[in-house]
Design a protein around this motif. Structure first.
Motif, PDB file in Angstrom:
ATOM      1  N   SER A  11       0.866  -1.172   0.000  1.00 35.11           N
ATOM      2  CA  SER A  11       0.000   0.000   0.000  1.00 35.11           C
ATOM      3  C   SER A  11       0.900   1.218   0.000  1.00 35.11           C
ATOM      4  CB  SER A  11      -0.878  -0.002   1.253  1.00 35.11           C
ATOM      5  OG  SER A  11      -1.654   1.172   1.285  1.00 35.11           O
ATOM      6  N   LYS A 156      -6.340  -3.565  -6.246  1.00 38.12           N
ATOM      7  CA  LYS A 156      -7.272  -2.441  -6.283  1.00 38.12           C
ATOM      8  C   LYS A 156      -7.013  -1.495  -5.121  1.00 38.12           C
ATOM      9  CE  LYS A 156     -11.640  -3.418  -5.389  1.00 38.12           C
ATOM     10  NZ  LYS A 156     -12.105  -2.756  -4.155  1.00 38.12           N
ATOM     11  N   ASP A 157      -7.586  -0.306  -5.229  1.00 35.89           N
ATOM     12  CA  ASP A 157      -7.486   0.715  -4.174  1.00 35.89           C
ATOM     13  C   ASP A 157      -6.033   1.128  -3.900  1.00 35.89           C
ATOM     14  OD1 ASP A 157     -10.269   0.572  -3.893  1.00 35.89           O
ATOM     15  OD2 ASP A 157     -10.108  -1.049  -2.423  1.00 35.89           O
ATOM     16  N   ASN A 158      -5.271   1.289  -4.976  1.00 33.03           N
ATOM     17  CA  ASN A 158      -3.884   1.779  -4.912  1.00 33.03           C
ATOM     18  C   ASN A 158      -2.892   0.789  -4.318  1.00 33.03           C
ATOM     19  OD1 ASN A 158      -4.506   4.347  -6.035  1.00 33.03           O
ATOM     20  ND2 ASN A 158      -5.240   5.021  -4.039  1.00 33.03           N
TER      21      ASN A 158
END
Length: 239
Positions: A11, A156-158
Motif C-alpha cells: 500500500s 485495487k485501491d492503490n
C-alpha cells in the motif's frame, strides 16, 4: 485451474506488515537461459497494451515477446517492481471487465463465488523471464498470461499485487549446481534448495501513475549520467 502464489500487498508508500518472503532464485544455469518464443494471452476479456510501443493484444492472441530479461535477481515482493523496471521489464496497461470473480471458502469448507467490482483500467509491470533449459512443463514453453482475477482484486485501491508463473525444474543432475554445492558448503545448499524461478512476473495496480512515474524516473536518471568521453589525441607537429 492452475493457481499462482499469493504475496503480501504494497500500500503505497507503506508496505503492509507481513512475514519475509524469499528472493527469486539465482539460476545457476543463467548463462544458458533463453527467451521463450511466444506470449499467450489467456486472461478472459482483457486488452493488454505495451505503453513503450503502443502495441495492443487481446484475449486469445499469441505473439512474440517484445522483450525478455534476466529475472534471477528479482525479489518475490510487491515493491520489487522498481527492480524489475531497472532490469528492463515493460510497463503495460490492462483493460479489464469492471467485475471479476473471487472464490470464497466458508468455515465449513464450502466454496462460493463472489463478484468484486474493480476499475476497468490497470497498470502493470510485466517481466518476461529468460528460462533455464532445465525447466519443464507448459510454463517453460510459452509465457501463458492468465488467472489474474485474484491479483486484480489484490491490486485495487492503490495497492500493488504480484502474480508469478512458477517453473518446474528437471530432476536431471546439474554438474554446475553440484560443484557450487560442494564448494560453498551446507549453508548454500539450504538456501539454493529453498529458491524457485518463474516464467513471468506481473505487478498490478489500479493506480494509473505508480509504475509510469517510476519508469520516467529511471529514464531521467539514465539520461543524466555523464557519457564517457574519448580522450583527444594530439598530432605531433612536423619539424
Amino acid at each position: 485451474m492452475k493457481r499462482f502464489p499469493a504475496v503480501c500487498l504494497l500500500s503505497l508508500p507503506i508496505l503492509s506488515a507481513c512475514g519475509p518472503l524469499p528472493p527469486l532464485a539465482i539460476d545457476t544455469g543463467a548463462g544458458a537461459a533463453r527467451a521463450l518464443n511466444t506470449v499467450d494471452l489467456r486472461q478472459p476479456n482483457v486488452t493488454l497494451t505495451f505503453l513503450s510501443t503502443g502495441k495492443t493484444h487481446r484475449t486469445g492472441d499469441t505473439f512474440p515477446p517484445p522483450k525478455t530479461i534476466d529475472c534471477s535477481r528479482l525479489r518475490f515482493v510487491p515493491d520489487a517492481f522498481k527492480d524489475a523496471i531497472e532490469a528492463g521489464a515493460l510497463v503495460v496497461q490492462l483493460q479489464t471487465p469492471p467485475e471479476v470473480k473471487k472464490k470464497v471458502v466458508d468455515k465449513d469448507g464450502k466454496e462460493t463465488i463472489e463478484i468484486v467490482k474493480i476499475k476497468p483500467t490497470y497498470r502493470g509491470v510485466l517481466a518476461l523471464c529468460k528460462v533455464s533449459p532445465r525447466a519443464t512443463g507448459a510454463e517453460s514453453r510459452s509465457y501463458h498470461i492468465r488467472d489474474l482475477d485474484e491479483y486484480l482484486i489484490k491490486g485495487k485501491d492503490n495497492l500493488v499485487s504480484l502474480a508469478v508463473a512458477p517453473l518446474s525444474q528437471s530432476n536431471q543432475a546439474d554438474p554446475f549446481q553440484e560443484l557450487l554445492n560442494i564448494s560453498m558448503g551446507p549453508s548454500f545448499q539450504a538456501i539454493s534448495a529453498g529458491r524457485s524461478s518463474y516464467s513471468w512476473m506481473l505487478w498490478l495496480t489500479d493506480n494509473p501513475i505508480i509504475f509510469t512515474d517510476y519508469e520516467a524516473e529511471v529514464a531521467r536518471r539514465k539520461a543524466s549520467k555523464p557519457r564517457p568521453t574519448t580522450p583527444a589525441v594530439s598530432t605531433p607537429r612536423t619539424p
